[in-house]
Design a protein around this motif. Structure first.
Motif, short mmCIF file in Angstrom:
data_model
loop_
_atom_site.label_atom_id
_atom_site.label_comp_id
_atom_site.label_asym_id
_atom_site.label_seq_id
_atom_site.Cartn_x
_atom_site.Cartn_y
_atom_site.Cartn_z
N UNK A 24 0.81 -1.21 0.00
CA UNK A 24 0.00 0.00 0.00
C UNK A 24 0.85 1.26 0.00
N UNK A 25 1.85 1.30 0.87
CA UNK A 25 2.61 2.53 1.08
C UNK A 25 4.12 2.29 1.03
N UNK A 26 4.52 1.13 0.51
CA UNK A 26 5.95 0.84 0.38
C UNK A 26 6.63 1.78 -0.62
N UNK A 27 7.94 1.81 -0.59
CA UNK A 27 8.69 2.76 -1.43
C UNK A 27 8.54 2.51 -2.92
N UNK A 28 8.04 1.35 -3.28
CA UNK A 28 7.84 1.05 -4.70
C UNK A 28 6.40 1.27 -5.15
N UNK A 29 5.58 1.90 -4.31
CA UNK A 29 4.19 2.13 -4.67
C UNK A 29 4.00 3.56 -5.19
N UNK A 30 2.98 3.71 -6.03
CA UNK A 30 2.66 5.04 -6.56
C UNK A 30 2.22 5.98 -5.44
N UNK A 31 1.48 5.43 -4.44
CA UNK A 31 0.99 6.28 -3.36
C UNK A 31 2.14 6.90 -2.58
N UNK A 32 3.18 6.11 -2.33
CA UNK A 32 4.35 6.63 -1.62
C UNK A 32 4.96 7.81 -2.36
N UNK A 33 5.12 7.67 -3.67
CA UNK A 33 5.76 8.72 -4.46
C UNK A 33 4.86 9.96 -4.57
N UNK A 34 3.54 9.73 -4.67
CA UNK A 34 2.62 10.86 -4.71
C UNK A 34 2.73 11.70 -3.44
N UNK A 35 2.70 11.00 -2.29
CA UNK A 35 2.73 11.71 -1.01
C UNK A 35 4.08 12.41 -0.81
N UNK A 36 5.15 11.74 -1.20
CA UNK A 36 6.48 12.35 -1.09
C UNK A 36 6.59 13.64 -1.90
N UNK A 37 5.83 13.70 -2.99
CA UNK A 37 5.87 14.89 -3.83
C UNK A 37 4.78 15.90 -3.46
N UNK A 38 4.12 15.66 -2.30
CA UNK A 38 3.19 16.65 -1.78
C UNK A 38 1.76 16.50 -2.24
N UNK A 39 1.45 15.43 -2.99
CA UNK A 39 0.07 15.24 -3.44
C UNK A 39 -0.56 14.09 -2.65
N UNK A 142 -15.90 9.88 -4.04
CA UNK A 142 -14.96 10.99 -3.92
C UNK A 142 -13.61 10.56 -3.37
N UNK A 143 -13.52 9.30 -3.00
CA UNK A 143 -12.25 8.76 -2.51
C UNK A 143 -11.68 7.84 -3.60
N UNK A 144 -10.74 8.37 -4.35
CA UNK A 144 -10.20 7.61 -5.48
C UNK A 144 -9.48 6.34 -5.07
N UNK A 145 -8.96 6.31 -3.86
CA UNK A 145 -8.19 5.15 -3.38
C UNK A 145 -8.96 4.45 -2.26
N UNK A 146 -9.15 3.14 -2.39
CA UNK A 146 -9.69 2.32 -1.30
C UNK A 146 -8.63 1.28 -0.98
N UNK A 147 -8.01 1.41 0.19
CA UNK A 147 -6.89 0.57 0.56
C UNK A 147 -7.28 -0.36 1.71
N UNK A 148 -7.13 -1.66 1.49
CA UNK A 148 -7.39 -2.64 2.55
C UNK A 148 -6.08 -2.99 3.22
N UNK A 149 -5.94 -2.58 4.47
CA UNK A 149 -4.71 -2.85 5.22
C UNK A 149 -4.71 -4.28 5.74
#
Length: 429
Positions: A24-39, A142-149
């Motif tokens: 979900x939030x590992x360094x190889x995920x798109x979400x990680x890179x999005x958040x790191x870039x402020x989005x 309105x929530x583009x991401x649904x993440x199951x932890x």
């Protein structure tokens, strides 16, 4: 001396401190890179209690530097939501973490959702319930991401525990603590993947342990005592409970005795004996059915015995029933035949009942043409009993086969009889 619990103090400050959840939030995920870039996209976080939903939201907030507001949908009203909207107007954008989002009411939605849609409020919702069942579609859209932890692995939890023991600012690093790797592993394996519980156990163990020459010495019996039943997660009416029921049925259907006994044990530990008994009866007829028709009676007897006995003795007849079901031949042909008939009826494949099958228990039935029925018992056929070839289905569906035999267990014999009767009908017509 810290006043906050250890689990609160050790909550990750940014997404690099998150334990596990690599998919979900590992360094190889798109979400990680999005958040790191402020989005930060609006998202829903779904999972059991203690799985890290709140920690992940705080870590995202710490990484993004957005103004962060945390609310709980069970206690927050329209005023609290209006305050969030007002803050967004002042700062331009805020990150709102909304716990128990499935309890969000329409008034709160009407106030908040337009601002989420235009992006002035980034919404991170957390829920223990299946969002596709329990979260309002307006919020989901309105929530583009649904993440199951997922629950953390023991190796992930060991990392969390070591960090807590060495962190001098937030953790226990300033104390001299003698705790073995085996004891830490026992904690990590005994909390069912829950980092908060792992840290709570560690803190309790350290507090309860005796000191010698300024060193806290942790003993095995204390770890065992404090772990107890902490690994059990009970939510009798939540999504996880129904997932356990589903896993039990699929394990029995798949003839995996060990998995079925495991899920039965977990379900009985939650205490909902009625729901377990009901599901076992369903399985007996849905998944075993005609291949082993005696199983239904056995399971009914076991569930009735379980109700009379109550827990913990109820586990005994139910364990017997589950193992017998696992190892029994399987067939779903009976209910499949019924469902096929229902589909035919609902699609308009109906017709008039043949006149000779209609009720004749009144004067005048013959005048209506209700004649011609032939009594099968008057025509014996071998050891089967009585049988005669005559039409039973309406003309419109005559010849339709709803039943498809399964060549398993006792149904092999039933299937042979069924095929023999088909052949006899064919030869006589």
């Amino acid at each position: 001396m810290h006043n906050e619990p250890l689990a609160y103090r050790m909550r990750p400050k940014n997404i690099d401190e998150i334990a596990g959840q690599e998919e979900i939030i590992g360094k190889n995920t798109a979400l990680y890179h999005l958040i790191k870039k402020g989005h930060v996209p609006s998202m829903l976080l779904y999972g059991e209690p203690g799985i890290g939903k709140t920690s992940l939201a705080h870590a995202i907030a710490g990484t993004s530097d957005l103004p962060f507001i945390s609310l709980n949908a069970t206690v927050s009203g329209k005023k609290e939501v209006e305050d969030v909207v007002a803050e967004a107007r002042v700062t331009g954008k805020v990150l709102l973490f909304l716990d128990e989002i499935h309890r969000f009411n329409k008034l709160q939605q009407d106030t908040l959702l337009p601002h989420v849609e235009k992006g002035s409020i980034v919404l991170i919702g957390a829920t223990t319930e299946n969002p596709f069942h329990d979260v309002n579609p307006a919020i989901r859209s309105r929530c583009g991401e649904i993440k199951q932890l997922k629950r953390l692995e023991a190796s992930d939890l060991l990392g969390v525990l070591h960090r807590a023991l060495t962190d001098q600012e937030r953790g226990l690093g300033k104390q001299s603590i003698r705790i073995t790797e085996a004891q830490l592993l026992k904690i990590a394996e005994g909390v069912n993947g829950d980092a908060r519980k792992a840290l709570n156990v560690l803190e309790s163990v350290v507090i309860a342990s005796d000191e010698e020459n300024g060193e806290t010495i942790v003993e095995d019996w204390l770890v065992d005592n404090l772990i107890g039943r902490i690994g059990l997660f009970s939510d009798k009416k939540g999504s996880h409970f129904y997932n356990l029921l589903s896993a039990l049925q699929k394990s029995i259907r798949g003839s995996d005795v060990n998995a079925a006994i495991y899920y039965l044990a977990h379900l009985l530990e939650t205490g909902d004996l009625v729901a377990v008994n009901r599901r076992l009866l369903v399985i007996a007829y849905e998944d075993i059915g005609l291949a082993a028709p005696h199983i239904g009676a056995h399971v009914l007897a076991a569930t009735e015995a379980a109700v009379r006995l109550g827990m913990p003795e109820a586990r005994i007849p139910l364990a017997n029933a589950v193992i017998e079901m696992c190892l029994a031949s399987k067939s779903n042909s009976a209910y499949k035949a019924f469902d096929a008939a229902v589909r035919a009826i609902n699609s308009g494949n109906t017709g008039d009942i043949p006149p000779h099958l209609r009720d004749t228990h009144y004067a005048g039935a013959a005048e209506l043409g209700h004649v011609g029925y032939q009594y099968p018992h008057n025509t014996p056929i071998g050891s089967f009993g009585g049988w005669i070839d005559q039409q039973y289905l309406p003309d419109k569906v005559e010849g339709t086969e709803f039943y498809r035999p399964v060549q398993a267990g006792d149904e092999v014999k039933l299937a042979a009889i069924y095929e023999r009767m088909k052949e006899m009908k064919k030869n006589k017509r």
